[in-house]
Write a protein that holds these residues in place. Structure first.
Motif, PDB file in Angstrom:
ATOM      1  N   TRP A 164       0.833  -1.201   0.000  1.00 37.03           N
ATOM      2  CA  TRP A 164       0.000   0.000   0.000  1.00 37.03           C
ATOM      3  C   TRP A 164       0.873   1.259   0.000  1.00 37.03           C
ATOM      4  O   TRP A 164       0.639   2.182  -0.789  1.00 37.03           O
ATOM      5  CB  TRP A 164      -0.929  -0.015   1.213  1.00 37.03           C
ATOM      6  N   VAL A 165       1.895   1.274   0.860  1.00 41.50           N
ATOM      7  CA  VAL A 165       2.786   2.442   0.930  1.00 41.50           C
ATOM      8  C   VAL A 165       3.507   2.658  -0.394  1.00 41.50           C
ATOM      9  O   VAL A 165       3.596   3.791  -0.893  1.00 41.50           O
ATOM     10  CB  VAL A 165       3.796   2.291   2.092  1.00 41.50           C
ATOM     11  N   VAL A 169       0.870   3.904  -3.055  1.00 33.48           N
ATOM     12  CA  VAL A 169       0.304   5.224  -2.779  1.00 33.48           C
ATOM     13  C   VAL A 169       1.362   6.321  -2.792  1.00 33.48           C
ATOM     14  O   VAL A 169       1.152   7.398  -3.343  1.00 33.48           O
ATOM     15  CB  VAL A 169      -0.461   5.214  -1.436  1.00 33.48           C
ATOM     16  N   TYR A 170       2.519   6.049  -2.192  1.00 33.25           N
ATOM     17  CA  TYR A 170       3.522   7.097  -2.023  1.00 33.25           C
ATOM     18  C   TYR A 170       4.766   6.912  -2.894  1.00 33.25           C
ATOM     19  O   TYR A 170       5.669   7.733  -2.834  1.00 33.25           O
ATOM     20  CB  TYR A 170       3.946   7.190  -0.554  1.00 33.25           C
ATOM     21  N   GLY A 171       4.830   5.839  -3.685  1.00 30.08           N
ATOM     22  CA  GLY A 171       6.021   5.582  -4.498  1.00 30.08           C
ATOM     23  C   GLY A 171       6.245   6.609  -5.581  1.00 30.08           C
ATOM     24  O   GLY A 171       7.366   7.006  -5.863  1.00 30.08           O
ATOM     25  N   GLY A 172       5.171   7.026  -6.207  1.00 27.28           N
ATOM     26  CA  GLY A 172       5.245   8.067  -7.224  1.00 27.28           C
ATOM     27  C   GLY A 172       6.223   7.754  -8.347  1.00 27.28           C
ATOM     28  O   GLY A 172       6.258   6.644  -8.873  1.00 27.28           O
ATOM     29  N   THR A 181       8.941   4.716  -7.859  1.00 29.73           N
ATOM     30  CA  THR A 181       8.520   3.345  -8.169  1.00 29.73           C
ATOM     31  C   THR A 181       7.641   3.271  -9.414  1.00 29.73           C
ATOM     32  O   THR A 181       7.156   2.202  -9.761  1.00 29.73           O
ATOM     33  CB  THR A 181       7.760   2.727  -6.985  1.00 29.73           C
ATOM     34  N   SER A 227       1.102   5.015  -9.396  1.00 29.33           N
ATOM     35  CA  SER A 227       0.151   6.074  -9.056  1.00 29.33           C
ATOM     36  C   SER A 227      -0.871   5.457  -8.111  1.00 29.33           C
ATOM     37  O   SER A 227      -1.169   4.262  -8.200  1.00 29.33           O
ATOM     38  CB  SER A 227      -0.525   6.630 -10.306  1.00 29.33           C
ATOM     39  N   PRO A 228      -1.406   6.247  -7.202  1.00 27.09           N
ATOM     40  CA  PRO A 228      -2.351   5.706  -6.221  1.00 27.09           C
ATOM     41  C   PRO A 228      -3.562   5.054  -6.896  1.00 27.09           C
ATOM     42  O   PRO A 228      -4.031   5.508  -7.936  1.00 27.09           O
ATOM     43  CB  PRO A 228      -2.773   6.936  -5.418  1.00 27.09           C
TER      44      PRO A 228
END
Length: 133
Positions: free
Chosen positions: A43-44, A47-50, A53, A56-57
């Motif tokens: 999830w992290v 959501v926050y990889g942008g 990584t 996208s959420p």
């Protein structure tokens, strides 16, 4: 793919013909910790990889779909256990029992399997990378 792996971990808790992937979960705190950590990390990252990584959420509905697709591995695990197989009681996972004279034959084939499963993918990846650059 992560949720396929998570649900497959439930299937892999029993390796015989027994199919009860959710049995005795309360007696496996380490297993539950790994599952919870994996879901949380996924999830992290999503959501926050942008850009790091390249993710996208996801919306709530997209998370439900990914979980549902991963959950398909539970009935697949059940169906796999319904396929009858015969095993040689003198071997385990295709390896001869200690003291058996067939060990020499197995060791000869292990170098080929090492090549196929270790060396060949590495050489292929390097060749592919060199080809693209």
């Amino acid at each position: 793919f992560v949720f396929c792996q998570i649900f497959n971990e439930f299937n892999a808790r029993e390796i015989g013909d027994v199919f009860d992937p959710f049995r005795k979960l309360s007696t496996s705190p380490m297993f539950l910790a790994v599952i919870i950590f994996t879901i949380g990390a996924q999830w992290v990252i999503v959501v926050y990889g942008g850009d790091f990584t390249q993710t996208s959420p996801l919306t709530y509905d997209e998370w439900k779909v990914t979980c549902a697709l991963g959950a398909v591995s539970i009935p697949v695990g059940y169906l796999m256990r319904q396929i009858p197989i015969s095993e040689d009681p003198e071997s385990f996972a295709g390896l001869s029992v200690a003291g058996n004279d067939d060990n020499a034959k197995k060791n000869d084939s292990s170098s080929l399997s090492t090549f196929v499963f270790v060396v060949l993918p590495i050489v292929s990846a390097v060749g592919y990378k060199l080809y693209l650059d």
